[in-house]
Motif scaffolding. Structure first.
Motif, PDB file in Angstrom:
ATOM      1  N   ILE A 166      -4.117 -57.155 -45.148  1.00  0.00           N
ATOM      2  CA  ILE A 166      -3.876 -58.599 -45.023  1.00  0.00           C
ATOM      3  C   ILE A 166      -5.160 -59.344 -45.343  1.00  0.00           C
ATOM      4  N   LEU A 167      -5.056 -60.261 -46.298  1.00  0.00           N
ATOM      5  CA  LEU A 167      -6.153 -61.148 -46.660  1.00  0.00           C
ATOM      6  C   LEU A 167      -5.850 -62.527 -46.105  1.00  0.00           C
ATOM      7  N   VAL A 168      -6.795 -63.098 -45.393  1.00  0.00           N
ATOM      8  CA  VAL A 168      -6.695 -64.492 -44.979  1.00  0.00           C
ATOM      9  C   VAL A 168      -7.772 -65.267 -45.719  1.00  0.00           C
ATOM     10  N   GLY A 169      -7.353 -66.289 -46.418  1.00  0.00           N
ATOM     11  CA  GLY A 169      -8.286 -67.025 -47.268  1.00  0.00           C
ATOM     12  C   GLY A 169      -8.447 -68.467 -46.845  1.00  0.00           C
ATOM     13  N   GLY A 170      -9.647 -68.998 -47.089  1.00  0.00           N
ATOM     14  CA  GLY A 170      -9.912 -70.399 -46.808  1.00  0.00           C
ATOM     15  C   GLY A 170     -11.392 -70.700 -46.910  1.00  0.00           C
ATOM     16  N   GLY A 171     -11.750 -71.953 -46.631  1.00  0.00           N
ATOM     17  CA  GLY A 171     -13.140 -72.359 -46.753  1.00  0.00           C
ATOM     18  C   GLY A 171     -13.709 -73.045 -45.529  1.00  0.00           C
ATOM     19  N   GLY A 172     -12.860 -73.380 -44.561  1.00  0.00           N
ATOM     20  CA  GLY A 172     -13.329 -74.030 -43.350  1.00  0.00           C
ATOM     21  C   GLY A 172     -13.671 -73.019 -42.260  1.00  0.00           C
ATOM     22  N   ARG A 173     -14.419 -73.474 -41.280  1.00  0.00           N
ATOM     23  CA  ARG A 173     -14.877 -72.558 -40.231  1.00  0.00           C
ATOM     24  C   ARG A 173     -13.719 -71.939 -39.462  1.00  0.00           C
ATOM     25  N   ARG A 174     -12.737 -72.750 -39.081  1.00  0.00           N
ATOM     26  CA  ARG A 174     -11.654 -72.230 -38.250  1.00  0.00           C
ATOM     27  C   ARG A 174     -10.840 -71.157 -38.962  1.00  0.00           C
ATOM     28  N   VAL A 175     -10.528 -71.377 -40.236  1.00  0.00           N
ATOM     29  CA  VAL A 175      -9.714 -70.386 -40.935  1.00  0.00           C
ATOM     30  C   VAL A 175     -10.521 -69.124 -41.219  1.00  0.00           C
ATOM     31  N   LEU A 176     -11.815 -69.264 -41.480  1.00  0.00           N
ATOM     32  CA  LEU A 176     -12.643 -68.083 -41.708  1.00  0.00           C
ATOM     33  C   LEU A 176     -12.848 -67.292 -40.422  1.00  0.00           C
ATOM     34  N   GLU A 177     -12.923 -67.979 -39.290  1.00  0.00           N
ATOM     35  CA  GLU A 177     -12.997 -67.261 -38.022  1.00  0.00           C
ATOM     36  C   GLU A 177     -11.688 -66.527 -37.738  1.00  0.00           C
ATOM     37  N   CYS A 178     -10.578 -67.137 -38.093  1.00  0.00           N
ATOM     38  CA  CYS A 178      -9.281 -66.455 -37.991  1.00  0.00           C
ATOM     39  C   CYS A 178      -9.273 -65.198 -38.850  1.00  0.00           C
ATOM     40  N   ALA A 179      -9.736 -65.315 -40.080  1.00  0.00           N
ATOM     41  CA  ALA A 179      -9.808 -64.162 -40.972  1.00  0.00           C
ATOM     42  C   ALA A 179     -10.697 -63.069 -40.402  1.00  0.00           C
ATOM     43  N   ALA A 180     -11.836 -63.465 -39.860  1.00  0.00           N
ATOM     44  CA  ALA A 180     -12.792 -62.499 -39.317  1.00  0.00           C
ATOM     45  C   ALA A 180     -12.187 -61.700 -38.178  1.00  0.00           C
ATOM     46  N   ARG A 181     -11.359 -62.339 -37.379  1.00  0.00           N
ATOM     47  CA  ARG A 181     -10.803 -61.681 -36.195  1.00  0.00           C
ATOM     48  C   ARG A 181      -9.542 -60.879 -36.509  1.00  0.00           C
ATOM     49  N   GLN A 182      -8.782 -61.291 -37.533  1.00  0.00           N
ATOM     50  CA  GLN A 182      -7.440 -60.730 -37.689  1.00  0.00           C
ATOM     51  C   GLN A 182      -7.157 -60.071 -39.030  1.00  0.00           C
ATOM     52  N   ALA A 183      -7.916 -60.400 -40.060  1.00  0.00           N
ATOM     53  CA  ALA A 183      -7.587 -59.900 -41.399  1.00  0.00           C
ATOM     54  C   ALA A 183      -8.325 -58.613 -41.717  1.00  0.00           C
ATOM     55  N   ASP A 184      -7.894 -57.975 -42.792  1.00  0.00           N
ATOM     56  CA  ASP A 184      -8.612 -56.835 -43.358  1.00  0.00           C
ATOM     57  C   ASP A 184      -9.558 -57.299 -44.461  1.00  0.00           C
ATOM     58  N   ILE A 185      -9.167 -58.390 -45.128  1.00  0.00           N
ATOM     59  CA  ILE A 185      -9.933 -58.945 -46.229  1.00  0.00           C
ATOM     60  C   ILE A 185     -10.162 -60.427 -45.947  1.00  0.00           C
ATOM     61  N   VAL A 186     -11.399 -60.874 -46.074  1.00  0.00           N
ATOM     62  CA  VAL A 186     -11.729 -62.290 -45.903  1.00  0.00           C
ATOM     63  C   VAL A 186     -11.855 -62.915 -47.282  1.00  0.00           C
ATOM     64  N   GLY A 187     -11.006 -63.887 -47.576  1.00  0.00           N
ATOM     65  CA  GLY A 187     -11.034 -64.549 -48.872  1.00  0.00           C
ATOM     66  C   GLY A 187     -11.830 -65.833 -48.813  1.00  0.00           C
ATOM     67  N   LEU A 188     -12.963 -65.879 -49.513  1.00  0.00           N
ATOM     68  CA  LEU A 188     -13.809 -67.076 -49.535  1.00  0.00           C
ATOM     69  C   LEU A 188     -13.276 -68.078 -50.550  1.00  0.00           C
ATOM     70  N   ASN A 189     -13.135 -69.302 -50.094  1.00  0.00           N
ATOM     71  CA  ASN A 189     -12.647 -70.372 -50.947  1.00  0.00           C
ATOM     72  C   ASN A 189     -13.461 -71.622 -50.637  1.00  0.00           C
ATOM     73  N   THR A 190     -13.199 -72.690 -51.353  1.00  0.00           N
ATOM     74  CA  THR A 190     -13.769 -73.971 -50.952  1.00  0.00           C
ATOM     75  C   THR A 190     -12.934 -74.538 -49.809  1.00  0.00           C
ATOM     76  N   ASN A 191     -13.464 -75.505 -49.127  1.00  0.00           N
ATOM     77  CA  ASN A 191     -12.773 -76.098 -47.993  1.00  0.00           C
ATOM     78  C   ASN A 191     -11.793 -77.150 -48.499  1.00  0.00           C
ATOM     79  N   LEU A 192     -10.504 -76.869 -48.334  1.00  0.00           N
ATOM     80  CA  LEU A 192      -9.468 -77.758 -48.852  1.00  0.00           C
ATOM     81  C   LEU A 192      -8.675 -78.395 -47.720  1.00  0.00           C
ATOM     82  N   ALA A 193      -9.324 -78.558 -46.574  1.00  0.00           N
ATOM     83  CA  ALA A 193      -8.625 -79.062 -45.392  1.00  0.00           C
ATOM     84  C   ALA A 193      -8.056 -80.456 -45.588  1.00  0.00           C
ATOM     85  N   ASN A 194      -8.665 -81.239 -46.508  1.00  0.00           N
ATOM     86  CA  ASN A 194      -8.183 -82.610 -46.707  1.00  0.00           C
ATOM     87  C   ASN A 194      -6.987 -82.696 -47.644  1.00  0.00           C
TER      88      ASN A 194
END
Length: 313
Positions: A166-194
């Protein structure tokens, strides 16, 4: 940090294909040495990811198929779990599940789906990943969360190849922390929260080397002891590989809202001849731990020499 060997994914962009064209593309991606063919999840001219993954895997023998990335808000995770289990069964386990919080505000408006604030979307994403992992990996699964409730559900078909990565991708702190705790793959992206990807905002502020270093520090802190187990992936927005391509760097930098130096050091852009791009990727791996590199399908042919030289190294 453990040095992982390189692997490469190709994200399909552009117009939809017919059956023959899609199968031919999948075979070319496999022959070019890419690890994974990935489908985006948007409401415009792309194939729908779930059926397209099955068709691509059916046309190939070793190519993995995946999503880059599913918008969690578009599907209930219990329904998605059954779809993914079916894909895994029909592809002999060659599935990679990429999922994110959903970011394109315009699509939400068009579909009539409420575009919740970023924190709420990430909160739902974290619960959805827990539900997916539970349903894909358990005989019977129950879950009680703020957003999802599952009661003694058995997901079919049962998986014989284990839970897909499971890859969780994103660019903001909250989604990357989610990825760090739960995913197998961390997908780095730009922050598109807006909800938009615009020149001078998301790209300029969140695609730099400094921003990436900050993201990795968030991931490392949130992951704790599991950080060495994580695979770090970058989504490359533009790969311009070949003779004289370095000459276009100033124009490209201006187009995306970066300085030339910022473009050169960003893990989201690859510009230059093959040896330079290889050096850049090795630097990114040493600096950020990035070993999984996803480029868009317009770079299939130009990236093939890089893929051939670096895959597995």
């Amino acid at each position: 940090m453990t040095t992982r060997p390189f692997r490469f994914g190709l994200e399909m962009v552009g117009s939809a294909f017919d059956r023959v064209g899609w199968r031919d593309l999948a075979r070319e991606v496999e022959a070019s040495g890419f690890s994974t063919l990935l489908l985006p999840d948007h409401a415009y001219d792309f194939l729908a990811p779930v059926p397209a993954m099955v068709a691509a895997a059916d046309a190939t023998t070793t190519l993995r198929v995946g999503t880059s990335v599913l918008a969690n808000e578009f599907r209930h995770p219990a329904v998605l779990a059954r779809d993914l289990a079916t894909v895994a069964a029909l592809t002999d386990g060659r599935l990679e599940v990429g999922i994110g919080a959903g970011w394109h505000a315009g699509e939400f408006d068009q579909m009539g789906i409420a575009f919740a604030p970023p924190g709420r979307r990430v909160e739902r994403l974290a619960e959805a990943v827990a539900v997916l992992r539970g349903l894909l990996g358990s005989e019977e699964f129950s879950y009680s969360g703020r957003h999802y409730s599952i009661s003694n559900l058995v997901n079919y078909p049962r998986l014989s190849h284990g839970v897909p990565p499971i890859l969780v991708g994103g660019g903001g702190r909250r989604v990357l922390e989610c990825a760090a705790r739960q995913a197998d793959i961390v997908g780095l992206n730009t922050n598109l929260a807006n909800g938009v990807r615009a020149r001078g905002t998301a790209v300029m502020n969140n695609a730099t080397a400094a921003a990436t270093a900050q993201k990795i520090s968030w991931v490392r802190e949130a992951a704790g002891d599991r950080f060495p187990e994580l695979e770090i992936c970058t989504r490359v927005y533009r790969a311009r590989v070949g003779p004289r391509h370095q000459d276009i760097a100033p124009t490209l930098a201006d187009e995306v809202g970066l300085s030339v130096q910022g473009l050169a050091s960003s893990p989201h852009f690859l510009v230059g001849e093959v040896p330079k791009v290889m050096d850049d990727l090795q630097r990114m791996r040493a600096e950020f731990g990035i070993s999984y590199v996803v480029v868009t399908s317009d770079a299939l042919k130009s990236m093939a020499p890089v893929v051939a030289k670096l895959t597995g190294c």
